[in-house]
Design an enzyme around this catalytic site. Structure first.
Site, PDB file in Angstrom:
ATOM      1  N   GLY A 117      31.985 -54.266 -56.680  1.00 30.79           N
ATOM      2  CA  GLY A 117      32.489 -53.455 -57.798  1.00 30.79           C
ATOM      3  C   GLY A 117      33.327 -54.282 -58.736  1.00 30.79           C
ATOM      4  N   ASN A 118      34.105 -53.640 -59.581  1.00 31.56           N
ATOM      5  CA  ASN A 118      35.017 -54.372 -60.465  1.00 31.56           C
ATOM      6  C   ASN A 118      36.252 -53.505 -60.719  1.00 31.56           C
ATOM      7  OD1 ASN A 118      34.561 -52.787 -63.009  1.00 31.56           O
ATOM      8  ND2 ASN A 118      32.466 -53.502 -62.643  1.00 31.56           N
TER       9      ASN A 118
END
Ligand code: CTP
Length: 305
Positions: free
Chosen positions: A115-116
């Site tokens: 993810g980020n």
């Protein structure tokens, strides 16, 4: 007694302000030295960063006998500032707007993902700005933890890049404006393990494949008249890369975020952006609340319509 009454009035004011969810205007009035003091100026800046609107004090003779800024703005002027604000807010009525927000999660196995740090705040602020200004808004949101629940905005929740792609593909043909502010993963694991990958002594190698470039797809399939706005997050050759993205993805505007700017970027309440159009006009904005950045983006789009 007078002090006590003032104290109660101040408390009521603070309580009303803290609970308010509506637009806030503030009109300072004080002696010139108090107004110019760093503390007052800092507090004004903080309120502006929260998205509140300053009604500037007028210059003139003050109760102390000094002359300078500090006089309360004339009530007629305050009234017209507030009226202008709400009238402007309806300048997107009849328009349909699609906004994407937040990150995407690319599954590795049932308990892990790539993810980020995107919080979704910028996209939600944009969606709210358009909704307040009269547009019919759809938000496609990745997995986020910030609260976002505006009854007039249709929200579609997705998790992965492929889900965001499918949702965008189905909503895009119908809208007048698209703002792609989601931080979509560029790569996703080729194999998503059906059960938890067990720890081993040796290194773990993940094979990743590129995801769909949603913005590029939307640019290639843009119906006549639709306005498409992308974001660019760059660390090097920022302007050059952003201009290239605008051209390659057939965008009408690109909003450049730089990770080099303090106070700008993922997870923060503030942002600092530069907006570039197809004619290569470049406008750099100050650091401000994401709410006000959203208004700047909406203003820029308004100029294109
Ligand atoms: N974007 C997208 N689909 C992807 C990746 C990004 O639609 N798979 C969109 C983002 O929402 C953003 C824009 O493309 O509006 C630019 O994203 P960015 O990460 O800055 O650039 P990329 O095009 O992914 O290129 P690079 O990572 O090489 O800079």
């Amino acid at each position: 007694m007078g002090k006590m009454v003032n104290g109660i009035a101040d408390n009521l004011l603070v309580a009303t302000y803290l609970a308010a969810k509506c637009p806030v205007f503030f009109a300072p009035a004080m002696d010139v030295d108090m107004f110019r003091h760093l503390t007052t100026q800092k507090n004004i800046k903080t309120l502006q960063e929260y998205g509140h609107t300053l009604l500037e004090p007028e210059i003139g003779e003050l109760a102390s006998g000094l002359t300078g800024p500090g006089r309360l703005q004339e009530p007629e002027k305050m009234l017209s500032a507030v009226t202008d604000f709400f009238e402007k807010k309806k300048d997107f009525s009849g328009k349909k707007v699609l906004v994407t927000a937040g990150p995407t999660y690319e599954s590795i196995d049932p308990v892990r993902f790539i993810g980020n740090y995107s919080s979704g705040r910028m996209g939600f602020a944009i969606a709210e700005a358009f909704a307040h200004r009269g547009a019919q808004v759809i938000v496609i949101a990745g997995p986020v933890s910030v609260d976002f629940n505006t009854p007039s905005i249709k929200r579609i929740n997705v998790t992965s890049a492929v889900e965001m792609f499918e949702a965008c593909k189905s909503e895009a043909p119908d809208v007048d404006i698209i703002v792609m502010s989601a931080a979509v993963a560029d790569y996703s694991p080729v194999d998503k393990a059906p059960s938890k990958i067990k720890k081993k002594e040796s290194a773990l190698t993940l094979k990743l494949e590129p995801t769909h470039d949603i913005l590029k797809f939307l640019g290639e399939n843009k119906p006549p008249g639709q306005k498409l706005v992308g974001f660019a997050l760059e660390t090097d050759n920022e302007l050059g890369n952003a201009k290239l993205k605008l051209k390659n993805k057939n965008l009408d505007l690109i909003v450049l975020n730089s990770l080099k700017d303090k106070g700008a970027g993922f997870g923060l309440p503030t942002n600092k952006v530069t907006i570039i159009d197809r004619e290569n006009n470049v406008e750099s904005f100050d650091l401000k609340s994401k709410k006000l950045v959203a208004e700047d983006i909406a203003d820029k789009i308004k100029n294109l319509l």
